[in-house]
Each structure stands twice: as structure tokens, then as C-alpha cells.
Write a protein that holds these residues in place. Sequence first.
Motif, mmCIF file in Angstrom:
data_model
loop_
_atom_site.group_PDB
_atom_site.id
_atom_site.type_symbol
_atom_site.label_atom_id
_atom_site.label_comp_id
_atom_site.label_asym_id
_atom_site.label_seq_id
_atom_site.Cartn_x
_atom_site.Cartn_y
_atom_site.Cartn_z
ATOM 1 N N THR A 38 0.826 -1.203 0.000
ATOM 2 C CA THR A 38 0.000 0.000 0.000
ATOM 3 C C THR A 38 0.866 1.261 0.000
ATOM 4 O O THR A 38 2.073 1.211 0.245
ATOM 5 C CB THR A 38 -0.925 0.034 1.232
ATOM 6 O OG1 THR A 38 -0.130 0.166 2.417
ATOM 7 C CG2 THR A 38 -1.766 -1.220 1.322
ATOM 8 N N GLY A 39 0.208 2.391 -0.251
ATOM 9 C CA GLY A 39 0.892 3.675 -0.265
ATOM 10 C C GLY A 39 0.259 4.587 -1.294
ATOM 11 O O GLY A 39 -0.632 4.171 -2.051
ATOM 12 N N LYS A 45 4.511 0.997 -6.100
ATOM 13 C CA LYS A 45 3.910 -0.208 -5.504
ATOM 14 C C LYS A 45 3.810 -1.342 -6.528
ATOM 15 O O LYS A 45 4.210 -2.471 -6.256
ATOM 16 C CB LYS A 45 2.512 0.108 -4.953
ATOM 17 C CG LYS A 45 2.496 1.183 -3.882
ATOM 18 C CD LYS A 45 1.111 1.363 -3.286
ATOM 19 C CE LYS A 45 0.057 1.745 -4.323
ATOM 20 N NZ LYS A 45 0.366 3.031 -5.003
ATOM 21 N N HIS A 189 1.484 -6.983 5.388
ATOM 22 C CA HIS A 189 1.325 -5.613 4.899
ATOM 23 C C HIS A 189 2.678 -4.935 4.730
ATOM 24 O O HIS A 189 3.496 -4.900 5.652
ATOM 25 C CB HIS A 189 0.465 -4.826 5.885
ATOM 26 C CG HIS A 189 -0.098 -3.571 5.336
ATOM 27 N ND1 HIS A 189 -1.051 -2.816 5.990
ATOM 28 C CD2 HIS A 189 0.147 -2.908 4.171
ATOM 29 C CE1 HIS A 189 -1.365 -1.759 5.267
ATOM 30 N NE2 HIS A 189 -0.635 -1.787 4.172
ATOM 31 N N ARG A 191 3.885 -1.157 3.780
ATOM 32 C CA ARG A 191 3.460 0.219 3.531
ATOM 33 C C ARG A 191 4.616 0.997 2.920
ATOM 34 O O ARG A 191 5.685 1.114 3.535
ATOM 35 C CB ARG A 191 3.015 0.900 4.829
ATOM 36 C CG ARG A 191 1.768 0.305 5.466
ATOM 37 C CD ARG A 191 1.419 1.042 6.760
ATOM 38 N NE ARG A 191 0.204 0.525 7.376
ATOM 39 C CZ ARG A 191 0.171 -0.493 8.215
ATOM 40 N NH1 ARG A 191 1.293 -1.107 8.546
ATOM 41 N NH2 ARG A 191 -0.971 -0.907 8.735
#
Length: 350
Positions: A38-39, A45, A189, A191
Motif C-alpha cells: 500500500t501507499g 507499488k 502488509h 506500507r
Amino acid sequence: MSATEPRANPIFLGHEGAERTLLDAMHLGRMHHAWLITGPEGIGKATLAFRFARRLLAGQTTPLEKHADGFDADVGTLALDPAHPVFRRVVAGGHADMLTVERAYDEKTKRLKRDIAVKDIREINSFMALTPAEGGWRVAVVDGAEDLNQSSANALLKILEEPPSRAVMILVCSAPGRLLPTIRSRCRHLRLAALPDAVMARLLATYLPERSQDDRDQLVTLAEGSIGRALAMAEEDGIAVAAMVDNLLQSLPNLPLSRGYEVADALGRNDSGFRLFTDQLITGIAALVRDTVRGRADPEQQRLAALRPLEAWGEVWQGLLRLQDETERFALDKRQALVSCVGMLAGRMS
């Protein structure tokens, strides 16, 4: 295919920690069955997702000491030589052990569909149930996971609940809040943050050597850590669009609604103009609120902050974000949306 497209891009900078996490999982035999990257949009990504996928499919190969593009690629990266057969097949979309799912193109409307269809997600289930054709891993990349609808999200969740062996799913998502909590909880996850200015400058010097240093410096400032946004701005005359946004903000509080029609005439109905304009306006207002709260506002931001409470600026930001999303998702009239953007900015909140 452009070399900056994620599946074809051999260059990856600014997220070394995330890359090391993926490498450690490979080398230590602790491969999670699902990864959520994510980001913000345009920071790399999807580039990381395909870089990881290529390396998984190629096995424990040793990357080159230096690529032809001049960027170092030591054993601490996922880099794979662009001449490697796996790299070329992933670029061509022809690797038997890799599947990519994203919003499909609608031939009738001549635009991307609103969301990722459930039938496309169900293909992952049958794909991953197969034995890897080349004896390694099977890899599925869902690019733009925020575009899952309720049915496709539930279908994806079912796959995550019963993961097959020797299969890895990589979700790329710019808005993880749209995902089901149960999907997020079943993924490891990663990030990613916006890219530092120094990395942005290095990438733009590589991708846009023909542009002047002044232009590249301005793109670094405007793009706020998103190399994807910077490249889009360079291609679509985004510097001029940014100047248009600055002019509108400087016109406050005496901004007539007729300026909205002038903006609409200047940008037309094309997708890129609308996106660039709304991105810059949304980013500018977010920076105004953020810098004011932190006591770092410049004189122009201080002037704008005095025109209305910060809560009201926050409402403008939310309204613009919602308008941008609904206009693109539901294929609404972009010309009218641009007029509405200027109306919100001028204080005529709907």
C-alpha cells in the motif's frame, strides 16, 4: 510497452526496507501466501509487485552487479536482468505461472470498467489450484485492489482463507481503507511512503534527460514524492496545469464561477487533464491544511487559511476528493465536474 510501466520497469529506488523484507521471506523460507503493498499512487507499488513476482518465478538467481541503466543491483535487491527470459515473459504477459488481474477495458464505452469483476477474481482460484508449470511458484498480482466490488472482494477473501501451496498473491492498493478488514488481516502488509526528493530527482534525470533541470526540479516539487504523477505531469503539460491551479487559489476570495468554464474549456473532456487538475487542487489544499496545523505555512498559505476555518478547508478537500472519485468511477461529465470544482473552491459547496 514503456520501460516505466510497472511490469517492464527494471528500476526501483526509495523502498529498500520493503525490498529487504521480501528478500528475507524468500531466503529464510518464510513466504507468506499473500502480500498487501500500500501507499500513495505512483510511488512504485506495482513496480515492486512485478519485481517480486519476477524474482519468485526466476528462483534464487543472483542479480547483476550493475544494470545497463546505471543503477546498482547487488545481492540485497530483487533485481533481475531485463535480458533474463523470465523478465521478458512477464513483460509480454506470457509466463504460465503468473496471472495479473486489474480493471478490464470496456470496448463499448472505450474506457476502463468501474471495478474489478468477480469473474476475474475467480480466475485466480482456478489458476492457483494448478501445479506450477515450471516447478517453482505460481504468482497472482491484483493491481488496484481498491477497485474490488463487494462480490469480487468476497471471492478474493475465499481464496485467502484457503491458500494453496506454492502460490503467492500480491495485492497492490492505494486506498487500503476500501478493502474488507478480513482481507487486510490475511495479508502481510508492506506500507510504502512517498519518495524522497533526492530519489525523485535521480529518477527524473533517468526518465526525462531531455527536460531542463528547472523543469525537473519543478516536477519534484509538484509531484510530492510520486514519480508516476511527475511523469504524467511531464507528458500532459502538468506544469501549466499546476500554474492554472495556483492562479485560481491566488484569485480567492474573488473567484467568479465563470472561471470554472474557462478551466473546462482549457482542459477539455480528456481524462488526463481532469485528473491532473483535480490532483493538483486536492494536493494544494491538503498541503495548506497540513502546513498550517504544523506552523509551517508560507505567506500565501497563511492568506488562504485566513479566508475560512481549517475545518471548512477540510470540507472542500473532502468534497473535491469525492467529486473526483465519482466522476471517474461513474464516467460523469468531466466538464461539469471541473465547473463544480471551481464552485467548491469559491465557497459554493453543494
